[in-house]
Design a protein around this motif. Structure first.
Motif, PDB file in Angstrom:
ATOM      1  N   GLU A   1       0.840  -1.208   0.000  1.00 47.97           N
ATOM      2  CA  GLU A   1       0.000   0.000   0.000  1.00 47.97           C
ATOM      3  C   GLU A   1       0.872   1.254   0.000  1.00 47.97           C
ATOM      4  OE1 GLU A   1      -3.214  -0.136  -0.436  1.00 47.97           O
ATOM      5  OE2 GLU A   1      -3.638  -2.233   0.026  1.00 47.97           O
TER       6      GLU A   1
ATOM      7  N   GLU B   1      -3.891   5.648  -0.212  1.00 45.67           N
ATOM      8  CA  GLU B   1      -3.066   4.434  -0.148  1.00 45.67           C
ATOM      9  C   GLU B   1      -2.246   4.397   1.140  1.00 45.67           C
ATOM     10  OE1 GLU B   1      -3.854   2.180  -2.036  1.00 45.67           O
ATOM     11  OE2 GLU B   1      -4.730   3.215  -3.741  1.00 45.67           O
TER      12      GLU B   1
ATOM     13  N   HIS C   1      -4.505   3.215   3.707  1.00 46.88           N
ATOM     14  CA  HIS C   1      -4.680   1.754   3.654  1.00 46.88           C
ATOM     15  C   HIS C   1      -3.535   1.064   4.397  1.00 46.88           C
ATOM     16  CE1 HIS C   1      -7.143   2.150  -0.352  1.00 46.88           C
ATOM     17  NE2 HIS C   1      -7.796   2.611   0.699  1.00 46.88           N
TER      18      HIS C   1
ATOM     19  N   GLN D   1     -11.678  -2.409  -3.165  1.00 45.18           N
ATOM     20  CA  GLN D   1     -11.009  -2.724  -4.436  1.00 45.18           C
ATOM     21  C   GLN D   1     -11.972  -2.667  -5.614  1.00 45.18           C
ATOM     22  OE1 GLN D   1      -7.720  -2.028  -3.336  1.00 45.18           O
ATOM     23  NE2 GLN D   1      -7.722  -2.897  -5.389  1.00 45.18           N
TER      24      GLN D   1
HETATM   25 MG    MG Z   1      -4.989   0.478  -1.575  1.00 51.61          MG
END
Ligand code: MG
Length: 171
Positions: free
Chosen positions: A16, A49, A52, A126
Motif C-alpha cells: 500500500e 493508499e 490503507h 477494491q
Molecule cells: Mg490500496
C-alpha cells in the motif's frame, strides 16, 4: 495469528505504501504537464493508499503482532501520453485486488474469521478502486484528444476532495 496470514498482512503495508509512492509519481507527471486536476486526483489517491497502509498496520498492532516496515520500491514508470498513467493505475488496482484476495484465501485456510471480516472492507474498496480507475481510462479515451474536453476533465478532477477512509476514521 497464523504465520502466513501475518506475513501477507505485514507485506500489504509495504504494497500500500508502494501504491502511495506510485500514485504520487503519477501526480508529479500530471503536475509537470500542467494538468493540476489530474495531479490533484493522484495526490488524493496517494493519501488514501497511505491510509490503507495504516489500516493494515493498526490491525496488526490491535492483534498483538509486531510490525516490520520493509523498503519501498522506486516507481520507475516513464509516460509519454496522458492516457498511459490511467491505464497503469487500472492494471495496478487489479494487481492489488489479487493481493487482497490472496490474504483472504490464506485467512480462510487458517480459519482466521477475524481477518476475513477485517478484509471485507478492502474487498469492497477494491471494487470501487477498479471502477474509478476504469472510468478515468474510458473518459480519457473518449475526450482526451480534444483540448477543451481535456480541460473540462482536468477541472472535474480538481474538485475531488480527500476524506479519511472509514476504518481509519473509526467508523
Ligand atoms: Mg490500496
Amino acid at each position: 495469528m497464523d504465520a502466513r496470514v501475518y506475513d501477507l498482512l505485514n507485506d500489504q503495508i509495504n504494497k500500500e505504501m508502494y501504491s502511495s509512492y506510485l500514485y504520487l509519481s503519477f501526480a508529479d507527471f500530471y503536475e509537470e504537464a500542467g494538468l493540476k486536476g489530474f495531479a490533484n486526483w493522484y495526490e488524493i489517491q496517494a493519501k488514501e493508499e497511505m491510509d490503507h497502509a495504516l489500516i493494515f498496520r493498526n490491525y496488526l498492532h490491535e492483534n498483538g503482532c509486531n510490525v516490520k516496515l520493509l523498503a519501498i520500491d522506486q516507481p520507475d514508470k516513464v509516460f509519454d501520453n496522458f492516457l498511459a498513467p490511467l491505464e497503469a493505475a487500472l492494471e495496478h488496482e487489479k494487481y492489488v485486488t489479487s493481493l487482497i484476495d490472496a490474504i483472504y484465501a490464506a485467512a480462510v485456510d487458517a480459519k482466521d474469521y477475524r481477518t476475513m471480516k477485517f478484509l471485507d472492507w478492502f474487498i469492497a474498496e477494491q471494487q470501487e478502486e477498479e471502477d474509478n480507475a476504469e472510468t478515468m481510462v474510458t473518459r480519457m479515451k473518449l475526450f482526451g484528444d480534444d483540448a477543451k474536453a481535456l480541460y473540462d476533465l482536468d477541472q472535474e478532477n480538481l474538485s475531488r476532495v480527500y476524506s479519511t477512509p472509514s476504518p481509519l476514521a473509526g467508523k
